[in-house]
Scaffold this active site. Sequence first.
Site, PDB file in Angstrom:
ATOM      1  N   GLU A 170     -25.686   6.106 -40.837  1.00 20.78           N
ATOM      2  CA  GLU A 170     -27.161   5.383 -41.494  1.00 20.78           C
ATOM      3  C   GLU A 170     -26.788   5.201 -42.908  1.00 20.78           C
ATOM      4  O   GLU A 170     -27.957   5.704 -43.564  1.00 20.78           O
ATOM      5  CB  GLU A 170     -28.219   6.352 -40.928  1.00 20.78           C
ATOM      6  CG  GLU A 170     -28.133   6.659 -39.465  1.00 20.78           C
ATOM      7  CD  GLU A 170     -29.424   7.631 -38.974  1.00 20.78           C
ATOM      8  OE1 GLU A 170     -30.009   8.035 -39.942  1.00 20.78           O
ATOM      9  OE2 GLU A 170     -29.757   7.585 -37.989  1.00 20.78           O
ATOM     10  N   GLU A 368     -26.247   8.585 -31.642  1.00 24.48           N
ATOM     11  CA  GLU A 368     -27.448   9.528 -31.747  1.00 24.48           C
ATOM     12  C   GLU A 368     -28.624   9.009 -31.061  1.00 24.48           C
ATOM     13  O   GLU A 368     -28.798   7.519 -30.971  1.00 24.48           O
ATOM     14  CB  GLU A 368     -27.804   9.443 -33.114  1.00 24.48           C
ATOM     15  CG  GLU A 368     -26.837  10.332 -33.994  1.00 24.48           C
ATOM     16  CD  GLU A 368     -27.649  10.557 -35.657  1.00 24.48           C
ATOM     17  OE1 GLU A 368     -28.764  10.772 -35.604  1.00 24.48           O
ATOM     18  OE2 GLU A 368     -26.676  10.780 -36.558  1.00 24.48           O
TER      19      GLU A 368
END
Length: 465
Positions: A170, A368
Amino acid sequence: MAHTEQYRFPKDFWWGSSASATQMEGAADRDGKGQNIWDYWFEKEPHRFFDHVGPADTSQFYDNYKEDIRLMKELGHNSFRMSISWSRLIPNGTGEINDKAADFYNNVIDELIANGIEPFVNLFHFDMPMALQKIGGWVNRETVDAYENYARTCFRLFGGRVKKWFTHNEPIVPVEGGYLYDFHYPNKVDFKEAVQVGFHTMLSSARAIQAYREMKQDGKIGIILNLTPSYPRSSHPADVKAGEIADAFFNRSFLDPSVKGEFPKELVDILKHEGFMPDYNAEDLDIIKKNTVDLLGVNYYQPRRVKAKEHLPNPDAPFLPDRYFDPYVMPGRKMNPHRGWEIYEKGVYDILINLKENYGNIECFISENGMGVEGEERFRDEQGIIQDDYRIEFIKEHLKWIHRAIQEGSNVKGYHLWTFMDNWSWTNAYKNRYGFVSVNLEKDGERTVKKSGKWFKEVAEHSGF
């Protein structure tokens, strides 16, 4: 559970979970580990962390990794994504390697493999070594050189056994948190620096990929992106444009260069128009062009909904991406009442179909997905098991959409829940619990498998439900 699976997944599907070093290791100041920005920020401003719980008090994986990995095996994992703490391995960000850290990561990797669990290893998960942050962190080009050296060190030490590498997790988040919205150190609001941080992070990823290929280690290397779809309020052209701009800022800023080797024109046009182009040279763009990823990790929690701006922005306010769109709260949306996030399971399908249609159907996996719940203790039964049926439902509904994407030709290879055991969520600390396994901080980190963990074992073993 009766085994009449309606949703069958490929037999070699990657079932597992993901975690990060700072969020689960603990031992933040032991065995030669250097400070990272989280250690430093917690020391300076503990009041900004929920219940004043800092990174030294996380889930003690550093001491308990053997038991934890055995538990992963028990819960049907065939893969697990972890990260290496840069400041544990190379305490000053550059220079000497910490031998105790190398031993620790070697032991963890060996233990995973011995238990039939493939290690997926990520190099950077929000945890800049403080020594490098002091010279500007990702704003400073020297950090890119230091990161490439760190990546080469990891490949050399662990690459014989690790065949799935990721450069960043991220990468948009440290840009947003550290330089736009004040939820990561150094807590700046400076769009010019934010753009430079984003560019250098992207360059560091490409340089690590280039280094990996030079070293010929016969594995795959990729990046992990939180691809939150940007849905416009309506089909009105102004709303649609707001959605496209939000998508360019928050998704395509890293997705396009990682997979296609170039930045989205819509984003570059805005940066030029607003006078925020980063410092770079032609060779940088060439390196990014030539070193795209083999594999893409997709993190998905919730959608982003936007609409056209309602009001003219304050000309004196700092420039933020939100100058081009407003958030939109859709009436009747489904909510996680324990976390304040929208639940929109179809979003994961929309991401996968977008990757199939617009990004060459790149090999990918859900790296995720998960549900944070505050006050989860209230769901513990007399036997001490947390009855987290809400989490089972959440996972199941996302898996149905992933299954549909596979039927339609998506190249998605696995599903990792965030996370294996309750962990430290940055400034939220242990406020929201995400794990298959509960961690009781009052009882020295005692582990208890939740109902969802037992359910997941069945799903993984039968590759379906």
